[in-house]
Scaffold this motif. Sequence first.
Motif: not given
Length: 672
Positions: A131-135, A137-138, A191-193, A249-250
Motif C-alpha cells: 500500500t501507499y502509506d506502507n512505502v 513506513h517500511l 513488522v508483522n510480529a 501508527p494510527t
Amino acid sequence: MTDATWLDLVLPLLAATALLLVPGVVATAALRVGLVARVAFAGVSGVVSIGVAGVLAALVGLPFAPWQPLLPAAVILGVSMLLRRRRPRTDLLPRERVRWWWLVAVGIASTAVVVLVAFAHVPGPDRISQTYDNVFHLSAIAHILQTGDGSSLALRTMIETTRTFSYYPAAWHDLVALTVQLSGAPIPVAVNAAWVAVCAVAWIPGAAWLAQLVARSSDGGIVALIAMPLAACSGAMPFALLGWGSLYPTFVATAALPVAVGIPFAAWIHRRDRPRDAGTIIALVLAFGTACAAVALGQPRVLATLAVILVPFFGAVAAVAFLRAWRAGGRSRRRAVVAVATGSGVLVAAVVVGFLYAVVRLGLFSRPLESRLGGGQARATQSVADGLIQVLTQTWLTGIGTATAPALLVAVATAVGLFALARTPGSRWIVVSFLALAVLFALAAGSDAVVTKLLTALWYKDRYRLSSGLPVLGVALATVGILFLARLIGRRAVRWRPAIAAVLAVATTATAVLALGATSAATGFVFRLPSVHAGDAVVSRTEAAFFARSSGIIPAGERVLGDPWDGSALSAVFGGREPVFAHVNGQFDADRLVLAYNLDEIGSNPAVCRALDALRVRFVLYDPHQLDGGDPSGNHFPAVHRAVDHGLFERVSRAGDTVLYRIDQCGPLAAR
C-alpha cells in the motif's frame, strides 16, 4: 527474498512483546493493579518508553538500541514514586477472582484469533502490505536501522530532505527497528510480529480493562474473560487499519486508547469511593499523561478520537460537581462560578488558537472548503444512513472497499449494552461518546458537505480512522450487554456459565464472519506478492529478491536512484542500499529534484553529475510498473523514465522486469 514460515514469527514476536512489556512493567511498578490492567498499562507505557528513548538517544548522539527504553521507564517509575504521598491502600478495581492462568490463556487465545483473522490468506510472515502509506513506513524503519536515529523529531527529514528537524511520530517504526535488532528478523517479519505484539499487550488487555471499569459491579476476572475475545473479533479495530493504508501508527495510537480513556474514569470512580486516597489519584494522573503520550507518539491525530470520547465524560463530571456546589451555596457556589468562567475562557482561547492555526498554518481560506479533502480516503461512497446501519449491525468496511457481513450477535450485545448503560447513572456518557463517534463515521463515509469536512478534518475525513475508534467503547458495551442478559437469566444474579457460553457464541460467529468473509480476504489481497510482474503492487517477489542481490554490486555507502512508484523506494528494506527517493511523495532538496526532472540531460547539463556526486549515486534501479497505476497528481520523476528509455546507462543485471543500470557518464565517485 526467501519464503518464511509462520514459525519464523515466534522469535521476533517474543522480542517485540519483551520490548513493550519489560520497560512497561518497570514504568508501572508503582501502580497496584490487577493482572489485566498491569499488562495493559505496561504495553502502553512500553510504547512511550520506546518513543521517548528514540528522541533522547538522538539528542545525545547514541545509536538507537534495545536497552535504551529502560531509561525513560526508570524515570517514569521514579517520578511516580516521588509524587505519591503514600502507597495506595487497595486495588483500583474489584479483585480478579479467577485464576491468573485463565486470564493468560484467554489472552493468548484471543491473540491467536487476531492472527488467524488477519493472516488467514497470507502465506508467510515475510509478506508486506502493498500500500501507499506502507512505502513510507517500511522506508522509515530501514532509515532508523541504517542511521541509528529513531527520533520522532527528525524522522520526516527522510522525505523532507531540506530540513534538519521535521516531526513524524516514530513509536511504531522504533518498535519494529528494535525488534529487528533484538531478533535478527528481516524488516517485513518484524513488522508483522510487532503488529501482533501490540494487539496482544496493548489493545486486547486495554479493551478488557476498560470493560472492567464500565462493568465494575461484576467480578473483574470474569469481565476480562468476556471482553478479551470480543476485542479480538472486531472488524474495525485492528483489522481495518491493517488493510487500509496500512495505517500502522494510527493502529498503535488506537491500541492505547482504552487505557487513555479508562484512566480518568478510574480516577473518578476511585475518588468517589475513597476520597482520601490521594496517592492513587496522583499515580493515575501521571498514568493518564503517559497514556496520552503513547497516543501522541503513535499518531497525534488519534488524540482527536480521545477527545470525542472523553469530552462527554468530563462534561458530565463537571456538571455534577457544579450542581453539587451550587446547592451548597456560599463559598462553594462562588468557587463553582469562577471555575465555570475560567473553564469557558480556556475553551474559547483554545478554539481561537485552533482557528488561527487553521488559517495561518493550514491555509484554511487559501482555497474553498468544498475543494478540500476530496481524495480517495475522503470521498463519500455511500449514504449517511448506510454508515449508521453499518454501526448498528456491526458491518465494517475493509481496506479494499468491500464490507464484512453483519456480526449480528455482537450487534445485539452492543445494543443491549447501550440500553443498560443508558439506565446507569455515571455511565451514560459512554452512550453519548459512542453515538458521537458513530455519527462522525457515518458522515465521513456518506457525505461530502462542507460541514462534514470541517467536523472530520482532523481524521482526514477518513472513515477507517473514525471507525477504528468505535470498538474502544464497543468492546465494553458488548461485554455489559452479555452481562445484562446473564443477569436476566439469573434473575438479577449473574450466572457465569451462561455468560461465558454467550461470549463463546458471539466471538465464534464474529470470528467466522471475519475469517471466512471480507476481512481476511481483504488483508490477503493487500499482502499479495506477485511472482514476476508487480502490476499495481509495490514490489514482486522477483523484484524484492533482485534488490537483495544488487547489494553485492552496489558498493556500501552509495545510494541507488529510481522512481519510488516502481518499488525502488524499498531498496533499503530488501537490499540494504539507501534509495534517493524513500517515498513516493516528499519535499526534496535541489539535488534530488535535478535527478527527478533532468537526469536525461546528463550529457549536456553539468548539474546532473554534480547532483549524482553529492548524493553518491552511480546506479539506477528500474521496473516498468507503478504502484496503483502511478501518481494521480502527475509524474514527479519523469527524467528517470526518459533516461532509461533513451538507453543512456549501462545495463548491469536483470531479473524479470527489474533492471540495474550503471551510470558511467560522471566517472567514478571520489573516495570518502
